[in-house]
Motif scaffolding. Structure first.
Motif, PDB file in Angstrom:
ATOM      1  N   VAL A  62       0.827  -1.205   0.000  1.00 57.27           N
ATOM      2  CA  VAL A  62       0.000   0.000   0.000  1.00 57.27           C
ATOM      3  C   VAL A  62       0.864   1.259   0.000  1.00 57.27           C
ATOM      4  CG1 VAL A  62      -1.993  -1.103   1.082  1.00 57.27           C
ATOM      5  CG2 VAL A  62      -0.241  -0.086   2.537  1.00 57.27           C
ATOM      6  N   TYR A  63       2.095   1.149   0.514  1.00 60.95           N
ATOM      7  CA  TYR A  63       3.030   2.272   0.436  1.00 60.95           C
ATOM      8  C   TYR A  63       3.316   2.618  -1.026  1.00 60.95           C
ATOM      9  CZ  TYR A  63       7.316   5.019   0.893  1.00 60.95           C
ATOM     10  OH  TYR A  63       8.257   6.020   0.801  1.00 60.95           O
ATOM     11  N   ALA A  66       0.305   4.356  -2.545  1.00 58.77           N
ATOM     12  CA  ALA A  66       0.224   5.744  -2.084  1.00 58.77           C
ATOM     13  C   ALA A  66       1.348   6.591  -2.673  1.00 58.77           C
ATOM     14  CB  ALA A  66       0.284   5.791  -0.554  1.00 58.77           C
ATOM     15  N   TYR A  74      -7.008  13.211  -3.219  1.00 54.08           N
ATOM     16  CA  TYR A  74      -7.655  12.930  -1.926  1.00 54.08           C
ATOM     17  C   TYR A  74      -8.677  14.007  -1.564  1.00 54.08           C
ATOM     18  CZ  TYR A  74      -4.038   9.397  -1.210  1.00 54.08           C
ATOM     19  OH  TYR A  74      -3.226   8.305  -1.343  1.00 54.08           O
ATOM     20  N   ILE A 349      -1.348   1.775   8.248  1.00 50.18           N
ATOM     21  CA  ILE A 349      -1.737   3.183   8.085  1.00 50.18           C
ATOM     22  C   ILE A 349      -0.511   4.083   8.108  1.00 50.18           C
ATOM     23  CG2 ILE A 349      -2.091   3.935  10.480  1.00 50.18           C
ATOM     24  CD1 ILE A 349      -4.406   4.538   7.475  1.00 50.18           C
ATOM     25  N   ILE A 352       1.014   3.816   4.598  1.00 50.88           N
ATOM     26  CA  ILE A 352       0.222   4.626   3.666  1.00 50.88           C
ATOM     27  C   ILE A 352       0.555   6.101   3.839  1.00 50.88           C
ATOM     28  CG2 ILE A 352      -2.120   5.379   3.053  1.00 50.88           C
ATOM     29  CD1 ILE A 352      -3.115   2.615   3.853  1.00 50.88           C
ATOM     30  N   SER A 353       0.641   6.529   5.079  1.00 53.60           N
ATOM     31  CA  SER A 353       0.947   7.932   5.386  1.00 53.60           C
ATOM     32  C   SER A 353       2.298   8.341   4.820  1.00 53.60           C
ATOM     33  CB  SER A 353       0.918   8.155   6.905  1.00 53.60           C
ATOM     34  OG  SER A 353      -0.345   7.840   7.449  1.00 53.60           O
ATOM     35  N   GLY A 355       3.819   6.959   2.305  1.00 55.90           N
ATOM     36  CA  GLY A 355       3.693   6.989   0.858  1.00 55.90           C
ATOM     37  C   GLY A 355       3.102   8.296   0.368  1.00 55.90           C
TER      38      GLY A 355
END
Length: 382
Positions: A62-63, A66, A74, A349, A352-353, A355
Motif C-alpha cells: 500500500v506504500y 500511495a 484525496y 496506516i 500509507i501515510s 507513501g
C-alpha cells in the motif's frame, strides 16, 4: 516523465520506514517469543513475528500505491470522510469486539487507526479550501471542530482514550498551522483546557488508576496493580544500561512485563540493546518527522503542506505519548510506538501515510525542477 518522477522521490522516506519496520519485526520476535507460547495464546515462538511480517508485506504494497497516487486526488474524499468516518466508528462501537483496550472490526482491523489519517486529509482539505476567509472563525472552523469532537467522542466510547487524544492533538497541530488568528487560537486552547477538565469526572476507574500509577507507581496499593507494568519497565530500562544485555536476553519478557511486544516494546529494546538500540529508534523517528516537516515547508499548495504537517505531527505525538508512558512521564494509554510495536492496522496506516508524504515531496520537486528549467530558458532567450 516516469524517470523524472523516480528522480524526484525522497528515498530517505522510502528507506527509513522500511528499515525501522524491519528492526521492529526483529524486536517483536525477541520480545514476544515467551508470551506467544503462554497459556493465553498457545502459539509458537514466532506467532507475532509471522503476523507482523504479513502486515509488513501489505504495508509495503500500500506504500507503493500511495507513492504513485496523486495526493491532490484525496480532496475528492472530503465528503466521504465527513459522513463515513462517524458511521464506521458507530458501527464498530455497536458491533465490534474489544481486546486489550482496542476495538476491532472486520478481520481484526482497528478502524480508529485509519480514521487518524482520514481526519488529517479532511482537515487539510477543508482548511486549504477556506484560506480566503480563514480569519473568520465560525465559517472557517465551525464544521471542522464539530467533526473533530464527534470523532473524538466515538473513539473515546470504544473505549480508546489514547487514540482519541492523539486525534485531538494532531488536529490541533493542523489548526495551528492553518492560518488561524492568534486570538482565535488562544480561545481554542482555553476551550480545550476546559474540555479536559470536564472530561475528568467521566474517566473510568481503570483510566484514573493509570493516571495515579504514572506518577506514584511504587505506592503499596498501586505497585501490584496499575503500577506493575511501569515498575517492570523501569527495571528493564535500568538493566539495559549503555550496551544492553544482548539481543534476545531480556528477563522482563518472561512474564514480568505484560504484553512486551506492544506498548512497552521500547523497554525491551532498552534492556537488550541499551542506549544504542534506543538511540537508533529515536534517530529514525526524528529523521522521518524532520523530513515530513521539510516536505510541508516545500509543498506547492496548502493542502499538501497541511497533510505533511498532520502526518509528521501524528508520528511525533504518537512517539512522545508512547515513550512518555514507559518512562512514567505520561499515563499509559495503549498507544503503540510507530513502526516498531506489534500491530497490523497501525503499521499499514503508517506506511500509507509515508507513501502520501513522499508523493507530496515528489510533486514539490517536480514543480521546482520545472520552474528552474523555465527560468533557465528565459535567461538563454535573453
Amino acid at each position: 516523465m516516469v524517470k523524472k518522477m523516480l528522480r524526484s522521490y525522497d528515498y530517505t522516506l522510502v528507506l527509513a520506514p522500511i528499515i525501522l519496520s524491519l528492526f521492529g519485526l526483529i524486536m517483536i520476535y525477541s520480545s514476544s517469543m515467551v508470551v506467544a507460547v503462554s497459556d493465553k495464546y498457545e502459539g509458537t515462538p514466532d506467532l507475532f513475528f509471522m503476523k507482523q511480517l504479513k502486515w509488513l508485506f501489505l504495508g509495503i504494497f500500500v506504500y507503493i500505491i500511495a507513492l504513485v497516487f496523486p495526493y491532490k486526488a484525496y480532496k475528492r474524499l472530503l465528503k466521504l470522510i465527513f459522513f463515513g468516518a462517524p458511521i464506521i466508528l458507530l458501527g464498530v462501537l455497536l458491533f465490534g469486539t474489544t481486546t486489550n483496550n482496542a476495538t476491532r472490526g472486520f478481520l481484526g482491523i482497528q478502524p480508529a487507526e485509519f480514521i487518524k489519517l482520514g481526519v488529517i486529509i479532511y482537515l487539510a482539505g477543508v482548511f486549504s479550501n477556506k484560506q480566503s476567509y480563514i480569519e473568520r472563525f465560525v465559517p472557517a472552523f465551525g464544521p471542522p471542530l464539530t467533526f473533530i469532537i464527534i470523532i473524538f467522542l466515538l473513539v473515546y466510547k470504544q473505549p480508546d482514550l489514547g487514540t482519541g487524544l492523539l486525534i485531538l492533538a494532531t488536529s490541533g497541530m493542523i489548526i495551528f498551522c492553518s492560518g488561524i488568528r492568534p486570538k482565535h487560537l488562544s480561545r481554542l486552547i482555553l476551550v480545550a483546557v476546559v474540555g479536559v477538565m470536564l472530561l475528568y469526572p467521566f474517566l473510568s476507574d481503570e483510566q484514573l488508576g493509570r493516571i495515579e500509577a504514572a506518577y506514584n507507581p511504587f505506592h503499596e496499593e498501586i505497585a501490584d496493580s496499575n503500577g506493575y507494568q511501569l515498575i517492570n519497565s523501569y527495571i528493564a530500562i535500568a538493566a539495559g544500561g549503555v550496551t544492553g544485555e544482548g539481543l534476545g536476553k531480556s528477563i522482563q519478557k518472561f512474564g514480568y512485563l505484560p504484553e512486551p511486544h506492544t506498548d512497552f516494546i521500547m523497554a525491551v529494546i532498552s534492556e537488550e540493546l541499551g542506549i544504542f538500540g534506543v538511540g537508533f529508534v529515536l534517530f529514525m523517528l526524528l529523521l522521518m518527522i524532520w523530513k515530513g516537516f521539510t516536505v510541508a515547508m516545500k509543498a506547492n499548495d496548502p493542502f499538501g503542506s497541511l497533510i505533511a504537517i498532520g502526518i509528521s505531527g501524528m508520528i511525533g505525538i504518537q512517539s512522545i505519548v508512547n515513550l512518555g508512558a514507559l518512562t512514567g512521564l505520561l499515563p499509559i494509554t495503549g498507544v503503540p510506538l510507530p513502526f516498531v510495536s506489534y500491530g497490523g492496522s497501525s503499521l499499514v496506516i503508517l506506511m500509507i501515510s509515508m507513501g502520501i508524504l513522499n508523493n507530496i515531496a515528489m510533486y514539490s520537486r517536480l514543480k521546482g525542477s520545472e520552474k528552474q528549467n523555465n527560468e533557465e530558458k528565459k535567461i538563454a532567450y535573453l
